[in-house]
Scaffold this active site. Structure first.
Site, PDB file in Angstrom:
ATOM      1  CD  GLU A   1      -0.597   3.106  -8.281  1.00 58.74           C
ATOM      2  OE1 GLU A   1       0.372   2.497  -7.827  1.00 58.74           O
ATOM      3  OE2 GLU A   1      -1.758   2.651  -8.242  1.00 58.74           O
TER       4      GLU A   1
ATOM      5  CG  HIS B   1       4.912   3.450  -9.389  1.00 62.40           C
ATOM      6  ND1 HIS B   1       5.076   2.569  -8.341  1.00 62.40           N
ATOM      7  CD2 HIS B   1       3.577   3.615  -9.526  1.00 62.40           C
ATOM      8  CE1 HIS B   1       3.888   2.226  -7.860  1.00 62.40           C
ATOM      9  NE2 HIS B   1       2.962   2.831  -8.560  1.00 62.40           N
TER      10      HIS B   1
ATOM     11  CB  CYS C   1       9.493   1.951  -3.520  1.00 61.68           C
ATOM     12  SG  CYS C   1       9.822   1.772  -5.262  1.00 61.68           S
TER      13      CYS C   1
ATOM     14  N   GLY D   1       3.212  -6.105 -14.602  1.00 59.02           N
ATOM     15  CA  GLY D   1       3.933  -4.901 -15.044  1.00 59.02           C
ATOM     16  C   GLY D   1       5.077  -4.548 -14.116  1.00 59.02           C
ATOM     17  CG  ASN D   2       6.707  -4.875  -9.494  1.00 58.53           C
ATOM     18  OD1 ASN D   2       7.803  -5.383  -9.695  1.00 58.53           O
ATOM     19  ND2 ASN D   2       6.350  -4.391  -8.318  1.00 58.53           N
TER      20      ASN D   2
ATOM     21  CG  ASP E   1       9.170   5.580  -7.760  1.00 55.02           C
ATOM     22  OD1 ASP E   1       9.007   4.583  -8.478  1.00 55.02           O
ATOM     23  OD2 ASP E   1       8.716   5.659  -6.597  1.00 55.02           O
TER      24      ASP E   1
ATOM     25  CG  ASN F   1       7.283  -8.309  -3.548  1.00 51.46           C
ATOM     26  OD1 ASN F   1       6.949  -9.004  -4.507  1.00 51.46           O
ATOM     27  ND2 ASN F   1       6.903  -8.556  -2.315  1.00 51.46           N
TER      28      ASN F   1
ATOM     29  CB  SER G   1       2.611  -5.815  -8.961  1.00 53.05           C
ATOM     30  OG  SER G   1       2.083  -5.367  -7.748  1.00 53.05           O
TER      31      SER G   1
ATOM     32  CB  SER H   1       5.882  -8.115  -8.225  1.00 50.57           C
ATOM     33  OG  SER H   1       4.641  -8.782  -8.216  1.00 50.57           O
TER      34      SER H   1
HETATM   35  O1  SUG Z   1       2.903  -1.674  -6.236  1.00 55.81           O
HETATM   36  N1  SUG Z   1       4.993  -4.333  -5.349  1.00 55.81           N
HETATM   37  C1  SUG Z   1       4.723  -2.910  -5.333  1.00 55.81           C
HETATM   38  C2  SUG Z   1       6.016  -2.159  -5.483  1.00 55.81           C
HETATM   39  C3  SUG Z   1       5.804  -0.680  -5.306  1.00 55.81           C
HETATM   40  C4  SUG Z   1       7.017   0.091  -5.620  1.00 55.81           C
HETATM   41  N2  SUG Z   1       6.784   1.461  -5.404  1.00 55.81           N
HETATM   42  C5  SUG Z   1       7.293   2.475  -6.139  1.00 55.81           C
HETATM   43  N3  SUG Z   1       7.855   2.278  -7.311  1.00 55.81           N
HETATM   44  N4  SUG Z   1       7.144   3.670  -5.690  1.00 55.81           N
HETATM   45  C6  SUG Z   1       3.757  -2.549  -6.443  1.00 55.81           C
HETATM   46  O2  SUG Z   1       3.850  -3.132  -7.545  1.00 55.81           O
HETATM   47  C7  SUG Z   1       4.397  -6.686  -5.132  1.00 55.81           C
HETATM   48  C8  SUG Z   1       3.699  -7.545  -4.110  1.00 55.81           C
HETATM   49  C9  SUG Z   1       3.736  -9.013  -4.451  1.00 55.81           C
HETATM   50  O3  SUG Z   1       3.796  -9.369  -5.630  1.00 55.81           O
HETATM   51  O4  SUG Z   1       3.649  -9.834  -3.502  1.00 55.81           O
HETATM   52  C10 SUG Z   1       4.032  -5.219  -5.018  1.00 55.81           C
HETATM   53  O5  SUG Z   1       2.947  -4.869  -4.645  1.00 55.81           O
END
Ligand code: SUG
Length: 445
Positions: A174, A248, A366, A24-25, A250, A360, A22, A28
């Site tokens: 989302e 997100h 979440c 931007g996450n 949240d 992650n 992901s 992750s």
């Molecule tokens: O979509 N992580 C999810 C985390 C979702 C969090 N949800 C909320 N904030 N509501 C995402 O980025 C990482 C999976 C990986 O890298 O293996 C992942 O999908």
């Protein structure tokens, strides 16, 4: 009629891993290729469910999705037996195998967006399955989520379960991660549908990281759920927040009943938004806002204080269920302590360990989908998804029986993992009495 909030947590699936999927996450990306523990992850999630149920708050569960998704791999041209499909994709396109193996359905805040029957014109509880168009590994969730929610909320007189919004990325949705419902006794509830980019109206978005939710999707949700136009606000996520890792809403804001906790950079034009909320919700509306000075964006992103559950307790007070990471970092912790000290309904903070998910980018908020139900609506659900001690014990035994202690990326190609996962999920559908919701249950001979 009185409603109760039920937190539907996603059970972590047997392939939980760190694949760095992901952009931007930041969590992750930072944890890519680290060893994961599916068993520990699932037990941490179950522990959180038990804790929330123990507070006297409604707790329920949603099942994981079949992974690796052999159906997807076959649709993309990998043919042969399960073993052959996995061997070929592992050698030809290891990244695709990662995408098709993600246990991301655990983050059920992203599964759908809900509107309680008290707020909708037709008096039914509405749910729209999120299409999760922004990330391929999450797009795969929509079909199974739809099957699961249709099975659980089968009574069409009481529930309207809408399929994912159509089209490609134009209506990228989302789910509830960008939705906040606020309600003060005696006034109509307010719904905030936040978004990060617009398909057809040019707006300045983030520079570095993707904005996932579109404005067009947010408006479609409000229409589908038959909410009164005066009850809906559509704030834009601050692009600076998204570029700082708040993929997100949240990650930067959480609301519950008459209380909103947010970061100044959660939304563009935050002051007018608060003024409108104060106006519509009246004097009883309370909020606490963190400034970038008090809580720089990286602190919000790495400590995750906003990715907490704010829960109304049976005595009417509220508590916050926060990730332990927000206790370990002085600034998020000081912020949460300020929230408890100020004049608002929040009286306690509980810090829980959901580290396997946090690594992650998924905190307590979440991991759950909030669904408000009247007692009649709850009784109309025939599936065994509402957590009590018996169900929790059954789920714990099921996790202990089926889950691996450790998982590395290279294990995703192991055909035994796919088989274990199918066996476990097949058994789970019987524990939860949700019927044959999985694709492999339709085709298995
Ligand atoms: O979509 N992580 C999810 C985390 C979702 C969090 N949800 C909320 N904030 N509501 C995402 O980025 C990482 C999976 C990986 O890298 O293996 C992942 O999908």
């Amino acid at each position: 009629m009185a409603q109760r909030e039920w937190n539907f947590d996603g059970l972590v699936g047997p392939t939980h891993n760190y694949a760095g999927l992901s952009p931007g996450n930041l969590a992750s990306q930072a944890n890519e290729a680290n060893l994961s523990s599916p068993r520990e992850a699932a037990l941490q999630g179950l522990q959180k469910m038990r804790f929330v149920a123990g507070l006297g708050v409604g707790q329920a569960v949603l099942p994981p999705h079949p992974r690796p998704s052999l159906r997807t791999l076959r649709a993309l041209g990998f043919i042969g037996t399960d073993e052959q499909v996995l061997a070929r994709v592992a050698t030809e396109d290891e990244h695709l195998l990662r995408l098709c193996s993600s246990a991301a359905s655990m983050w059920t805040a992203n599964a759908a967006t809900a509107a309680p029957s008290s707020d909708t014109a037709d008096g039914r509880m509405h749910l729209t399955v999120a299409n999760l168009q922004a990330m391929f590994h999450r797009v795969l969730e929509a079909d199974t989520t739809y099957a699961v929610l249709r099975s659980i909320f089968a009574d069409e007189r009481r529930f309207a379960v809408h399929g994912p919004l159509p089209g490609g990325g134009q209506f990228a949705d989302e789910g509830a991660a960008n939705h906040i419902r606020l309600a003060v006794d005696g006034r109509p509830a307010m719904h905030l549908f936040a978004w990060g980019r617009s398909t057809w109206h040019p707006v300045k978005g983030p520079d570095r990281f993707p904005a996932r939710q579109t404005r067009e999707a947010s408006h479609a949700l409000a229409r589908l759920h038959q909410l009164h136009p005066d009850a809906c606000l559509f704030p834009q996520q601050d692009p600076a927040g998204i570029d700082g890792g708040a993929f997100h809403t949240d990650v930067m804001a959480v609301g519950n009943d008459a209380f909103l906790m947010l970061h100044e950079e959660a939304f563009v034009a935050v002051e007018p938004l608060l003024a409108t909320l104060r106006n519509r919700l009246g004097e009883k509306f309370r909020w606490v806002m963190a400034s970038p000075k008090e809580l720089p964006i990286p602190e919000a992103v790495f400590g995750y204080p906003f990715n907490s559950q704010v829960l109304t307790l049976p005595d009417g007070s509220m508590c916050i269920v926060a990730p332990i990471e927000s206790r370990q970092r002085p600034r998020p912790r000081a912020f949460l302590e300020r929230v408890v000290a100020e004049d608002n309904p929040v009286t306690q903070v509980h810090y829980l360990d959901v580290r396997q998910s946090m690594n992650n980018g998924g905190g307590p908020a979440c991991l759950r989908q909030r669904i408000r139900l009247t007692e009649e609506e709850r009784a109309a659900v025939k599936a065994r998804v509402f957590l009590d001690q018996d169900l929790a014990a059954d789920l714990e035994a099921w996790i202990q029986k089926h889950y691996r202690e450790r998982l590395a990326i290279r294990d995703l190609a192991d055909p035994a993992l796919a088989r274990e996962s199918m066996t476990a999920l097949d058994e789970l559908t019987r524990i939860l009495r949700i019927g044959s919701v999985y694709d492999f249950q339709q085709t298995a001979g």
